[in-house]
Motif scaffolding. Structure first.
Motif, mmCIF file in Angstrom:
data_model
loop_
_atom_site.group_PDB
_atom_site.id
_atom_site.type_symbol
_atom_site.label_atom_id
_atom_site.label_comp_id
_atom_site.label_asym_id
_atom_site.label_seq_id
_atom_site.Cartn_x
_atom_site.Cartn_y
_atom_site.Cartn_z
ATOM 1 N N HIS A 20 -21.717 5.401 11.431
ATOM 2 C CA HIS A 20 -22.807 5.025 12.327
ATOM 3 C C HIS A 20 -22.313 4.709 13.737
ATOM 4 C CE1 HIS A 20 -25.466 4.973 8.889
ATOM 5 N NE2 HIS A 20 -24.580 4.248 8.245
ATOM 6 N N ASP A 21 -21.213 5.312 14.131
ATOM 7 C CA ASP A 21 -20.581 5.029 15.427
ATOM 8 C C ASP A 21 -21.535 5.202 16.599
ATOM 9 O OD1 ASP A 21 -18.205 4.382 16.979
ATOM 10 O OD2 ASP A 21 -18.328 6.478 17.663
ATOM 11 N N LYS A 22 -22.205 6.322 16.654
ATOM 12 C CA LYS A 22 -23.114 6.597 17.803
ATOM 13 C C LYS A 22 -24.251 5.571 17.857
ATOM 14 C CE LYS A 22 -22.185 11.536 17.972
ATOM 15 N NZ LYS A 22 -22.705 12.885 17.761
ATOM 16 N N THR A 23 -24.830 5.272 16.708
ATOM 17 C CA THR A 23 -25.925 4.298 16.663
ATOM 18 C C THR A 23 -25.452 2.930 17.091
ATOM 19 O OG1 THR A 23 -26.938 5.528 14.847
ATOM 20 C CG2 THR A 23 -27.680 3.257 15.172
ATOM 21 N N LYS A 36 -25.093 2.794 20.861
ATOM 22 C CA LYS A 36 -26.399 2.713 21.514
ATOM 23 C C LYS A 36 -26.968 1.308 21.420
ATOM 24 C CE LYS A 36 -27.753 7.530 20.887
ATOM 25 N NZ LYS A 36 -28.694 8.448 20.215
ATOM 26 N N LEU A 37 -26.811 0.676 20.263
ATOM 27 C CA LEU A 37 -27.317 -0.684 20.089
ATOM 28 C C LEU A 37 -26.555 -1.692 20.944
ATOM 29 C CD1 LEU A 37 -27.855 -0.768 16.216
ATOM 30 C CD2 LEU A 37 -29.628 -0.876 17.984
ATOM 31 N N ALA A 38 -25.285 -1.429 21.199
ATOM 32 C CA ALA A 38 -24.464 -2.346 21.980
ATOM 33 C C ALA A 38 -24.843 -2.331 23.460
ATOM 34 C CB ALA A 38 -22.995 -2.001 21.804
#
Length: 75
Positions: A66-69, A72-74
């Motif tokens: 879930h690296d990309k997600t 984005k959340l960070a």
């Protein structure tokens, strides 16, 4: 030592003598590793080091998946 399985609901359970539990420092909260080679069953307590390693491995797998997600959340 020979034992028979005991019915527990729809499952079967193995009763382990208190003396064996004490020898192995196992109580009701001790995580157990259960393995089989297709012919026998091995049950052993999981060490605290193994628990930490398993948590770290699970965290790494989750972060990799879930690296990309997470990036984005960070933001």
């Amino acid at each position: 030592m020979r034992r028979t399985l005991t019915t527990i609901g729809n499952d079967l359970g193995l009763i382990i003598d208190r003396s064996i539990l004490e020898l192995l420092h196992i109580d009701k909260d001790t995580p157990l590793e259960i393995e089989t080679d297709g012919k026998s069953l091995t049950i052993r307590p999981v060490t605290p080091e193994e628990q930490k390693s398993q948590v770290g491995d699970a965290t790494k797998r989750m972060m990799d998946a879930h690296d990309k997600t997470l990036h984005k959340l960070a933001k």
